[in-house]
Scaffold this motif. Structure first.
Motif, PDB file in Angstrom:
ATOM      1  N   PHE A  99       0.831  -1.202   0.000  1.00 12.37           N
ATOM      2  CA  PHE A  99       0.000   0.000   0.000  1.00 12.37           C
ATOM      3  C   PHE A  99       0.865   1.252   0.000  1.00 12.37           C
ATOM      4  CE2 PHE A  99      -2.590   3.259   2.143  1.00 12.37           C
ATOM      5  CZ  PHE A  99      -3.623   3.328   1.219  1.00 12.37           C
ATOM      6  N   ALA A 100       1.970   1.229   0.729  1.00  6.00           N
ATOM      7  CA  ALA A 100       2.881   2.368   0.738  1.00  6.00           C
ATOM      8  C   ALA A 100       3.480   2.591  -0.653  1.00  6.00           C
ATOM      9  CB  ALA A 100       3.987   2.158   1.771  1.00  6.00           C
ATOM     10  N   LYS A 101       3.841   1.511  -1.354  1.00  8.59           N
ATOM     11  CA  LYS A 101       4.341   1.648  -2.725  1.00  8.59           C
ATOM     12  C   LYS A 101       3.266   2.220  -3.641  1.00  8.59           C
ATOM     13  CE  LYS A 101       6.025  -2.303  -4.027  1.00  8.59           C
ATOM     14  NZ  LYS A 101       6.771  -3.451  -4.531  1.00  8.59           N
ATOM     15  N   PHE A 102       2.027   1.761  -3.482  1.00  6.72           N
ATOM     16  CA  PHE A 102       0.927   2.269  -4.298  1.00  6.72           C
ATOM     17  C   PHE A 102       0.717   3.761  -4.060  1.00  6.72           C
ATOM     18  CE2 PHE A 102      -3.616   3.349  -4.322  1.00  6.72           C
ATOM     19  CZ  PHE A 102      -3.867   3.233  -5.671  1.00  6.72           C
ATOM     20  N   GLU A 103       0.708   4.171  -2.803  1.00  4.26           N
ATOM     21  CA  GLU A 103       0.518   5.589  -2.491  1.00  4.26           C
ATOM     22  C   GLU A 103       1.665   6.433  -3.049  1.00  4.26           C
ATOM     23  OE1 GLU A 103      -1.947   7.348  -1.006  1.00  4.26           O
ATOM     24  OE2 GLU A 103      -3.179   5.524  -0.975  1.00  4.26           O
ATOM     25  N   GLU A 104       2.879   5.901  -3.003  1.00  2.00           N
ATOM     26  CA  GLU A 104       4.030   6.630  -3.547  1.00  2.00           C
ATOM     27  C   GLU A 104       3.895   6.792  -5.058  1.00  2.00           C
ATOM     28  OE1 GLU A 104       8.748   5.786  -4.190  1.00  2.00           O
ATOM     29  OE2 GLU A 104       7.810   5.034  -2.345  1.00  2.00           O
ATOM     30  N   GLU A 105       3.508   5.732  -5.759  1.00  2.00           N
ATOM     31  CA  GLU A 105       3.326   5.818  -7.206  1.00  2.00           C
ATOM     32  C   GLU A 105       2.175   6.751  -7.555  1.00  2.00           C
ATOM     33  OE1 GLU A 105       2.872   1.917  -8.763  1.00  2.00           O
ATOM     34  OE2 GLU A 105       4.909   1.307  -8.241  1.00  2.00           O
ATOM     35  N   LYS A 106       1.130   6.746  -6.757  1.00  4.42           N
ATOM     36  CA  LYS A 106      -0.013   7.627  -6.988  1.00  4.42           C
ATOM     37  C   LYS A 106       0.395   9.084  -6.812  1.00  4.42           C
ATOM     38  CE  LYS A 106      -4.300   8.535  -4.733  1.00  4.42           C
ATOM     39  NZ  LYS A 106      -5.266   8.089  -3.747  1.00  4.42           N
TER      40      LYS A 106
END
Length: 91
Positions: free
Chosen positions: A57-64
């Motif tokens: 989820f942290a990777k997803f938020e960073e990419e977002k």
């Protein structure tokens, strides 16, 4: 043997046989150990999955956050066709 062909046998008539193992305690101990190991394994699995999901989820938020879109999503395209209802006779 005494000197007159007699055998002397000494027997303890008051002795008791030792108690056998307690089957209920052994069964409950084994069942409890299996239950405890199973619950421990489930808790460890849940902890590992939670940590993995947190990282994903942290990777997803960073990419977002890194996405530089204009006003809206570049994959979305609005409707380009219009259809007229020939049976409609209203204003």
């Amino acid at each position: 043997m005494n000197g007159s062909n007699e055998s002397l046998v000494m027997a303890d008539l008051c002795s008791e046989c030792p108690k056998g193992p307690d089957v209920l305690v052994a069964t409950l101990s084994v069942a409890g150990a299996i239950l405890l190991l199973g619950l421990t394994a489930l808790l460890v699995w849940k902890l590992l999955i939670t940590i993995h999901d947190h990282h994903e989820f942290a990777k997803f938020e960073e990419e977002k956050a890194r996405a530089k879109w204009e006003a809206n999503n570049p994959l979305y395209k609005g409707a380009t066709s219009t259809f007229q209802n020939v049976a409609y006779r209203g204003s």
